[in-house]
Write a protein that holds these residues in place. Structure first.
Motif, PDB file in Angstrom:
ATOM      1  N   ILE A  44       0.844  -1.197   0.000  1.00  0.00           N
ATOM      2  CA  ILE A  44       0.000   0.000   0.000  1.00  0.00           C
ATOM      3  C   ILE A  44       0.875   1.241   0.000  1.00  0.00           C
ATOM      4  N   LEU A  45       0.604   2.141  -0.921  1.00  0.00           N
ATOM      5  CA  LEU A  45       1.281   3.432  -0.956  1.00  0.00           C
ATOM      6  C   LEU A  45       0.306   4.522  -0.543  1.00  0.00           C
ATOM      7  N   ILE A  46       0.684   5.303   0.437  1.00  0.00           N
ATOM      8  CA  ILE A  46      -0.078   6.489   0.816  1.00  0.00           C
ATOM      9  C   ILE A  46       0.572   7.679   0.122  1.00  0.00           C
ATOM     10  N   ALA A  47      -0.123   8.218  -0.867  1.00  0.00           N
ATOM     11  CA  ALA A  47       0.380   9.337  -1.655  1.00  0.00           C
ATOM     12  C   ALA A  47      -0.312  10.605  -1.176  1.00  0.00           C
ATOM     13  N   GLY A  48       0.345  11.322  -0.290  1.00  0.00           N
ATOM     14  CA  GLY A  48      -0.244  12.518   0.291  1.00  0.00           C
ATOM     15  C   GLY A  48       0.137  13.775  -0.462  1.00  0.00           C
ATOM     16  N   GLN A  49       0.014  14.904   0.227  1.00  0.00           N
ATOM     17  CA  GLN A  49       0.261  16.198  -0.405  1.00  0.00           C
ATOM     18  C   GLN A  49       1.661  16.705  -0.082  1.00  0.00           C
ATOM     19  N   ALA A  50       1.890  17.130   1.144  1.00  0.00           N
ATOM     20  CA  ALA A  50       3.195  17.608   1.602  1.00  0.00           C
ATOM     21  C   ALA A  50       3.142  17.698   3.120  1.00  0.00           C
ATOM     22  N   PRO A  51       4.289  17.603   3.783  1.00  0.00           N
ATOM     23  CA  PRO A  51       4.291  17.706   5.253  1.00  0.00           C
ATOM     24  C   PRO A  51       3.764  19.055   5.728  1.00  0.00           C
ATOM     25  N   GLY A  52       3.103  19.037   6.878  1.00  0.00           N
ATOM     26  CA  GLY A  52       2.707  20.263   7.554  1.00  0.00           C
ATOM     27  C   GLY A  52       3.753  20.658   8.591  1.00  0.00           C
ATOM     28  N   THR A  53       3.417  21.625   9.418  1.00  0.00           N
ATOM     29  CA  THR A  53       4.390  22.139  10.383  1.00  0.00           C
ATOM     30  C   THR A  53       4.813  21.083  11.402  1.00  0.00           C
ATOM     31  N   LYS A  54       3.854  20.284  11.889  1.00  0.00           N
ATOM     32  CA  LYS A  54       4.196  19.281  12.896  1.00  0.00           C
ATOM     33  C   LYS A  54       5.065  18.183  12.305  1.00  0.00           C
ATOM     34  N   LEU A 104      11.465   6.587  -7.660  1.00  0.00           N
ATOM     35  CA  LEU A 104      11.067   5.866  -6.452  1.00  0.00           C
ATOM     36  C   LEU A 104       9.977   4.841  -6.755  1.00  0.00           C
ATOM     37  N   MET A 105       8.987   5.226  -7.544  1.00  0.00           N
ATOM     38  CA  MET A 105       7.913   4.300  -7.883  1.00  0.00           C
ATOM     39  C   MET A 105       8.444   3.103  -8.667  1.00  0.00           C
ATOM     40  N   ASP A 106       9.423   3.342  -9.539  1.00  0.00           N
ATOM     41  CA  ASP A 106       9.980   2.243 -10.334  1.00  0.00           C
ATOM     42  C   ASP A 106      10.660   1.200  -9.459  1.00  0.00           C
ATOM     43  N   LEU A 107      11.125   1.601  -8.278  1.00  0.00           N
ATOM     44  CA  LEU A 107      11.788   0.669  -7.369  1.00  0.00           C
ATOM     45  C   LEU A 107      10.825   0.073  -6.336  1.00  0.00           C
ATOM     46  N   MET A 108       9.525   0.344  -6.516  1.00  0.00           N
ATOM     47  CA  MET A 108       8.512  -0.244  -5.634  1.00  0.00           C
ATOM     48  C   MET A 108       7.432  -0.938  -6.477  1.00  0.00           C
ATOM     49  N   PRO A 109       7.808  -1.897  -7.305  1.00  0.00           N
ATOM     50  CA  PRO A 109       6.830  -2.538  -8.197  1.00  0.00           C
ATOM     51  C   PRO A 109       5.809  -3.387  -7.464  1.00  0.00           C
ATOM     52  N   GLN A 110       6.057  -3.685  -6.186  1.00  0.00           N
ATOM     53  CA  GLN A 110       5.125  -4.524  -5.428  1.00  0.00           C
ATOM     54  C   GLN A 110       3.897  -3.751  -4.955  1.00  0.00           C
ATOM     55  N   HIS A 122      -1.139  10.363 -10.130  1.00  0.00           N
ATOM     56  CA  HIS A 122      -1.382   8.924 -10.185  1.00  0.00           C
ATOM     57  C   HIS A 122      -2.560   8.540 -11.081  1.00  0.00           C
ATOM     58  N   MET A 123      -3.419   9.500 -11.410  1.00  0.00           N
ATOM     59  CA  MET A 123      -4.610   9.166 -12.181  1.00  0.00           C
ATOM     60  C   MET A 123      -4.649   9.830 -13.546  1.00  0.00           C
ATOM     61  N   GLY A 124      -3.936  10.918 -13.719  1.00  0.00           N
ATOM     62  CA  GLY A 124      -3.914  11.599 -15.007  1.00  0.00           C
ATOM     63  C   GLY A 124      -5.305  12.003 -15.469  1.00  0.00           C
ATOM     64  N   GLU A 137     -15.583   3.360  -9.972  1.00  0.00           N
ATOM     65  CA  GLU A 137     -15.160   3.302 -11.372  1.00  0.00           C
ATOM     66  C   GLU A 137     -13.637   3.374 -11.488  1.00  0.00           C
ATOM     67  N   ILE A 138     -13.026   4.287 -10.734  1.00  0.00           N
ATOM     68  CA  ILE A 138     -11.580   4.471 -10.794  1.00  0.00           C
ATOM     69  C   ILE A 138     -10.852   3.242 -10.250  1.00  0.00           C
ATOM     70  N   PHE A 139     -11.349   2.703  -9.155  1.00  0.00           N
ATOM     71  CA  PHE A 139     -10.717   1.535  -8.546  1.00  0.00           C
ATOM     72  C   PHE A 139     -10.733   0.348  -9.507  1.00  0.00           C
ATOM     73  N   GLU A 140     -11.845   0.140 -10.180  1.00  0.00           N
ATOM     74  CA  GLU A 140     -11.966  -0.993 -11.091  1.00  0.00           C
ATOM     75  C   GLU A 140     -11.169  -0.779 -12.376  1.00  0.00           C
ATOM     76  N   ALA A 141     -10.972   0.471 -12.762  1.00  0.00           N
ATOM     77  CA  ALA A 141     -10.286   0.760 -14.014  1.00  0.00           C
ATOM     78  C   ALA A 141      -8.784   0.563 -13.909  1.00  0.00           C
ATOM     79  N   ASN A 142      -8.232   0.672 -12.695  1.00  0.00           N
ATOM     80  CA  ASN A 142      -6.796   0.537 -12.497  1.00  0.00           C
ATOM     81  C   ASN A 142      -6.500  -0.839 -11.927  1.00  0.00           C
ATOM     82  N   VAL A 143      -5.535  -1.516 -12.525  1.00  0.00           N
ATOM     83  CA  VAL A 143      -5.223  -2.879 -12.108  1.00  0.00           C
ATOM     84  C   VAL A 143      -3.871  -2.960 -11.418  1.00  0.00           C
ATOM     85  N   ALA A 144      -2.863  -2.317 -11.943  1.00  0.00           N
ATOM     86  CA  ALA A 144      -1.520  -2.445 -11.386  1.00  0.00           C
ATOM     87  C   ALA A 144      -0.822  -1.081 -11.350  1.00  0.00           C
ATOM     88  N   PRO A 145      -0.930  -0.363 -10.265  1.00  0.00           N
ATOM     89  CA  PRO A 145      -1.711  -0.688  -9.062  1.00  0.00           C
ATOM     90  C   PRO A 145      -3.129  -0.137  -9.163  1.00  0.00           C
TER      91      PRO A 145
END
Length: 204
Positions: A43-53, A119-125, A140-142, A158-166
């Motif tokens: 599982i990859l969590i693709a967020g926005q950017a770090p906050g102050t904390k 980085l993504m290329d080195l995480m094919p799993q 990630h969705m274009g 719809e989006i979940f079913e349309a994407n297979v890997a990942p």
């Protein structure tokens, strides 16, 4: 962690592009890239950017937003920070600063072009991407992304079913600033969150 991924992560954590060769104004403070790649997590969590904390602690989602996100995922704090279970890559690795109203600025434009694809290329799993917010969804969705975040997240099946890997699940940011959005869109809690928990449980 795979040696190539570990070496690339070290390079990314040493990055100073946004300070030394910025696109536009330089980052107004010392960069502190925060990223947790993994060669085993599915599982990859693709967020926005770090906050102050997060900028202060160096730990991703080490704030109230993280508490809400972990609740959405149905995982404990220990599970969330287990790199065998989750990889965490924001679109911008460093805290971008704040605007005049005290809100966080968008992720820096230098970061994703320099680091994300290598980085993504080195995480094919990775077989499930949780795309949090419009910037992660755009990368990630274009063209699958709709004009607004609400429309995009509403089309999650719809989006979940349309994407297979990942596979990709679009999510709003778990910030307290989005509490009103969550109240206006109850389908997110009743429809998307149960499926999200199921998909996460199957991978952790």
């Amino acid at each position: 962690m795979d040696q190539r991924l570990q070496a690339l992560a070290l390079d990314a954590r040493a990055c100073r592009i946004c300070r030394d060769t910025p696109l536009g104004r330089p980052l107004p403070h010392e960069p502190r890239p925060v990223l947790w790649p993994s060669s085993t997590a599915h599982i990859l969590i693709a967020g926005q950017a770090p906050g102050t904390k997060v900028h202060a602690s160096g730990i991703p989602f080490d704030d109230r937003s993280g508490d809400r996100l972990r609740d959405w995922l149905g995982v404990t704090r220990d599970e969330f920070y287990d790199s065998d279970r989750f990889a965490i890559l924001p679109m911008g690795f460093c805290f971008p600063g704040q605007d005049a109203k005290g809100g966080d600025l968008p992720p820096r434009r230098e970061c994703a072009p320099a680091w994300r694809r290598p980085l993504m290329d080195l995480m094919p799993q990775i077989d499930l991407v949780l795309a949090i917010g419009i910037y992660a969804q755009a990368w990630h969705m274009g063209e699958q992304r709709s004009a607004s975040l609400t429309e995009t997240v509403a089309r999650w099946r719809e989006i979940f079913e349309a994407n297979v890997a990942p596979r990709v699940l679009p999510l709003p940011h778990p910030s307290w600033r989005n509490t009103g959005w969550l109240k206006r869109n109850p389908w997110f809690e009743t429809g998307l969150l149960p499926r999200l928990k199921e998909e996460v449980a199957a991978r952790v």
